[in-house]
Design an enzyme around this catalytic site. Structure first.
Site, PDB file in Angstrom:
ATOM      1  N   ASN A   1      41.363  35.850  42.102  1.00  0.00           N
ATOM      2  CA  ASN A   1      42.053  34.897  41.232  1.00  0.00           C
ATOM      3  C   ASN A   1      42.404  33.620  41.981  1.00  0.00           C
ATOM      4  OD1 ASN A   1      41.857  36.906  39.410  1.00  0.00           O
ATOM      5  ND2 ASN A   1      44.001  37.537  39.487  1.00  0.00           N
ATOM      6  N   VAL A   2      42.438  32.534  41.231  1.00  0.00           N
ATOM      7  CA  VAL A   2      42.691  31.221  41.840  1.00  0.00           C
ATOM      8  C   VAL A   2      44.062  30.691  41.421  1.00  0.00           C
ATOM      9  CG1 VAL A   2      40.230  30.665  42.026  1.00  0.00           C
ATOM     10  CG2 VAL A   2      41.458  30.047  39.927  1.00  0.00           C
ATOM     11  N   ASP A   3      44.904  31.576  40.830  1.00  0.00           N
ATOM     12  CA  ASP A   3      46.155  31.100  40.240  1.00  0.00           C
ATOM     13  C   ASP A   3      47.356  31.108  41.188  1.00  0.00           C
ATOM     14  OD1 ASP A   3      46.996  33.864  40.271  1.00  0.00           O
ATOM     15  OD2 ASP A   3      46.069  34.167  38.307  1.00  0.00           O
TER      16      ASP A   3
ATOM     17  N   HIS B   1      38.238  33.297  46.180  1.00  0.00           N
ATOM     18  CA  HIS B   1      37.608  32.261  45.347  1.00  0.00           C
ATOM     19  C   HIS B   1      38.378  30.952  45.336  1.00  0.00           C
ATOM     20  CE1 HIS B   1      35.227  35.510  42.859  1.00  0.00           C
ATOM     21  NE2 HIS B   1      34.823  35.398  44.107  1.00  0.00           N
TER      22      HIS B   1
ATOM     23  N   CYS C   1      38.351  10.456  46.060  1.00  0.00           N
ATOM     24  CA  CYS C   1      38.971  10.761  47.353  1.00  0.00           C
ATOM     25  C   CYS C   1      39.439   9.466  48.023  1.00  0.00           C
ATOM     26  CB  CYS C   1      37.944  11.471  48.224  1.00  0.00           C
ATOM     27  SG  CYS C   1      38.527  11.810  49.895  1.00  0.00           S
TER      28      CYS C   1
ATOM     29  N   PRO D   1      41.971  48.597  31.799  1.00  0.00           N
ATOM     30  CA  PRO D   1      41.972  49.202  30.457  1.00  0.00           C
ATOM     31  C   PRO D   1      40.591  49.686  30.040  1.00  0.00           C
ATOM     32  CG  PRO D   1      42.879  46.952  30.390  1.00  0.00           C
ATOM     33  CD  PRO D   1      42.335  47.170  31.775  1.00  0.00           C
TER      34      PRO D   1
HETATM   35  N1  APR Z   1      45.362  44.780  33.264  1.00  0.00           N
HETATM   36  C1  APR Z   1      44.317  45.200  34.036  1.00  0.00           C
HETATM   37  N2  APR Z   1      43.035  44.835  33.789  1.00  0.00           N
HETATM   38  C2  APR Z   1      42.784  44.052  32.722  1.00  0.00           C
HETATM   39  C3  APR Z   1      43.807  43.587  31.875  1.00  0.00           C
HETATM   40  C4  APR Z   1      45.157  43.998  32.177  1.00  0.00           C
HETATM   41  N3  APR Z   1      46.199  43.590  31.431  1.00  0.00           N
HETATM   42  N4  APR Z   1      43.252  42.813  30.902  1.00  0.00           N
HETATM   43  C5  APR Z   1      41.930  42.786  31.139  1.00  0.00           C
HETATM   44  N5  APR Z   1      41.640  43.538  32.241  1.00  0.00           N
HETATM   45  C6  APR Z   1      40.338  43.756  32.875  1.00  0.00           C
HETATM   46  C7  APR Z   1      39.154  43.695  31.947  1.00  0.00           C
HETATM   47  O1  APR Z   1      38.887  44.973  31.357  1.00  0.00           O
HETATM   48  C8  APR Z   1      38.027  43.268  32.896  1.00  0.00           C
HETATM   49  O2  APR Z   1      37.432  44.403  33.505  1.00  0.00           O
HETATM   50  O3  APR Z   1      40.159  42.698  33.790  1.00  0.00           O
HETATM   51  C9  APR Z   1      38.775  42.460  33.963  1.00  0.00           C
HETATM   52  C10 APR Z   1      38.536  40.960  33.900  1.00  0.00           C
HETATM   53  O4  APR Z   1      37.194  40.719  34.159  1.00  0.00           O
HETATM   54  P1  APR Z   1      36.615  39.243  34.437  1.00  0.00           P
HETATM   55  O5  APR Z   1      37.083  38.285  33.389  1.00  0.00           O
HETATM   56  O6  APR Z   1      35.152  39.422  34.651  1.00  0.00           O
HETATM   57  O7  APR Z   1      37.354  38.814  35.770  1.00  0.00           O
HETATM   58  P2  APR Z   1      36.993  39.066  37.277  1.00  0.00           P
HETATM   59  O8  APR Z   1      36.446  40.438  37.488  1.00  0.00           O
HETATM   60  O9  APR Z   1      38.188  38.646  38.057  1.00  0.00           O
HETATM   61  O10 APR Z   1      35.821  38.011  37.500  1.00  0.00           O
HETATM   62  C11 APR Z   1      35.374  37.818  38.786  1.00  0.00           C
HETATM   63  O11 APR Z   1      34.001  35.981  38.175  1.00  0.00           O
HETATM   64  O12 APR Z   1      34.142  34.458  36.581  1.00  0.00           O
HETATM   65  C12 APR Z   1      34.093  34.593  37.939  1.00  0.00           C
HETATM   66  O13 APR Z   1      35.048  33.474  39.775  1.00  0.00           O
HETATM   67  C13 APR Z   1      35.381  34.101  38.562  1.00  0.00           C
HETATM   68  O14 APR Z   1      36.962  35.254  39.951  1.00  0.00           O
HETATM   69  C14 APR Z   1      36.149  35.378  38.813  1.00  0.00           C
HETATM   70  C15 APR Z   1      35.032  36.382  39.032  1.00  0.00           C
END
Ligand code: APR
Length: 247
Positions: free
Chosen positions: A107-109, A124, A151, A218
Site C-alpha cells: 500500500n502507498v497510503d 510500492h 521540478c 474475505p
Molecule cells: N479485509 C481484508 N481483505 C480485504 C478486505 C478487507 N476489509 N476488502 C477486500 N479485501 C481483499 C480482496 O478480497 C482482495 O483479495 O483485498 C484484496 C485486494 O486486492 P487488490 O485490489 O488486487 O490489491 P493488492 O493485492 O494490494 O494489489 C497489489 O497491485 O494494483 C497494484 O500496485 C497496486 O499495490 C497494488 C498491487
C-alpha cells in the site's frame, strides 16, 4: 472460525521471526478503495495500464496526475483502522519478546506508520511523496493548480513516488522484503489478491523456506490452498482477534 483464530494465535505465539504482507484490503475499512475499486466513478472507463504506467504519464501527464491527486485526497482524509492498529500491537508484542518482525506493504497510503508500526517496508512507494519524472528528485512542496507542476531543480514534470506497472521496485525495500520472507517462521498475509509480482511470491518463498502461512482475506486467493490457516473475513474484524486485543 474460533478454532482457526486460536491456531493463528498459537502460531504467532510460538514464532521466532514474523513477516507480514499487507495489500489494499487492509485499508478498505479506512475508506480507501482497493486499486481495482478505485477505477470506478469518474475513472470507470480507464484500465490500470492507462493510468499507472510511465507510458501513460508520458502520453497524458495531466490525466495521471489528476487521478493520483484524487486518490491523495482520499488518503489524506483516511485514518488507520483496527486492522492497522492490531499489526502495530503485534510488532510491539514481538519487540517485547525479542521476536524478529517485518511488515511489508504494497500500500502507498502510509497508514501503517500512522497506526504506530515502525518496521514498515513500503514496496510500492508512498502516494504522499512526489518526485520528478526525469531525475527522481524528491519534491516536498508543489503548487496545486490546473497543470502538472514541474521540478524546481530540473524542470521535469512531477509524479507520485509510487511504483508503476513495468517499473523496478526500490532495491533496499525489495531486499528487506525478500530477507523477511526467507527467514521468518510465520508469514501473515492480509488483504492482498496475491497476484501482483514480486509481492505475490513472498508468501510462497516463506513456505518453501519452511514457514507457516496465515492468510486473512474475505475471498480465496491463489495462496489459500497453501496456507496453514486461512481466515475468511475482514482485516479490521479478524486481526484484533488474532492478535488478542479483542474478543
Ligand atoms: N479485509 C481484508 N481483505 C480485504 C478486505 C478487507 N476489509 N476488502 C477486500 N479485501 C481483499 C480482496 O478480497 C482482495 O483479495 O483485498 C484484496 C485486494 O486486492 P487488490 O485490489 O488486487 O490489491 P493488492 O493485492 O494490494 O494489489 C497489489 O497491485 O494494483 C497494484 O500496485 C497496486 O499495490 C497494488 C498491487
Amino acid at each position: 472460525m474460533t478454532d482457526d483464530i486460536a491456531r493463528a494465535r498459537d502460531l504467532l505465539d510460538h514464532a521466532t521471526s514474523v513477516a507480514v504482507l499487507t495489500g489494499a484490503g487492509i485499508s478498505a475499512e479506512s475508506g480507501i478503495p482497493t486499486f481495482r475499486d478505485a477505477l470506478t466513478g469518474l475513472w470507470e472507463n480507464f484500465r490500470p495500464e492507462e493510468l499507472a504506467t510511465p507510458e501513460a504519464f508520458e502520453a497524458n501527464p495531466k490525466l495521471v496526475w489528476d487521478w493520483y491527486a484524487w486518490r491523495r485526497e482520499i488518503v489524506a482524509k483516511a485514518v488507520p483502522n483496527e486492522g492497522h492498529r492490531a499489526l502495530a500491537e503485534l510488532e510491539r508484542q514481538c519487540r517485547e519478546h525479542e521476536v524478529d518482525f517485518t511488515l511489508v506493504t504494497q500500500n502507498v497510503d502510509g497508514l501503517h506508520r500512522e497506526a504506530g508500526s515502525h518496521r514498515v517496508v513500503e514496496l510500492h512507494g508512498n502516494i504522499r511523496r512526489v518526485k520528478c519524472f526525469g531525475q527522481h528528485h524528491p519534491v516536498e512542496i508543489w503548487p496545486e493548480g490546473d497543470g502538472v507542476p514541474a521540478c524546481p531543480r530540473c524542470g521535469s514534470l512531477l509524479r507520485p513516488d509510487v511504483v508503476w506497472f513495468g517499473e523496478m521496485l526500490p532495491s533496499d525495500e525489495l531486499a528487506a522484503a525478500l530477507a523477511a520472507a526467507r527467514t521468518c517462521d510465520v508469514f501473515l498475509c492480509v488483504g492482498t489478491s496475491a497476484v501482483v509480482e514480486p509481492a505475490a511470491s513472498l508468501p510462497f518463498m516463506a513456505l518453501q523456506a519452511g514457514a507457516r502461512v496465515i492468510e486473512v482475506n474475505p475471498r480465496p486467493t491463489p495462496l489459500t490452498p497453501s496456507a496453514s490457516v486461512s481466515l475468511h473475513g475482514t482485516a479490521a474484524h479478524l486481526l484484533p482477534l488474532i492478535i488478542g486485543i479483542a474478543q
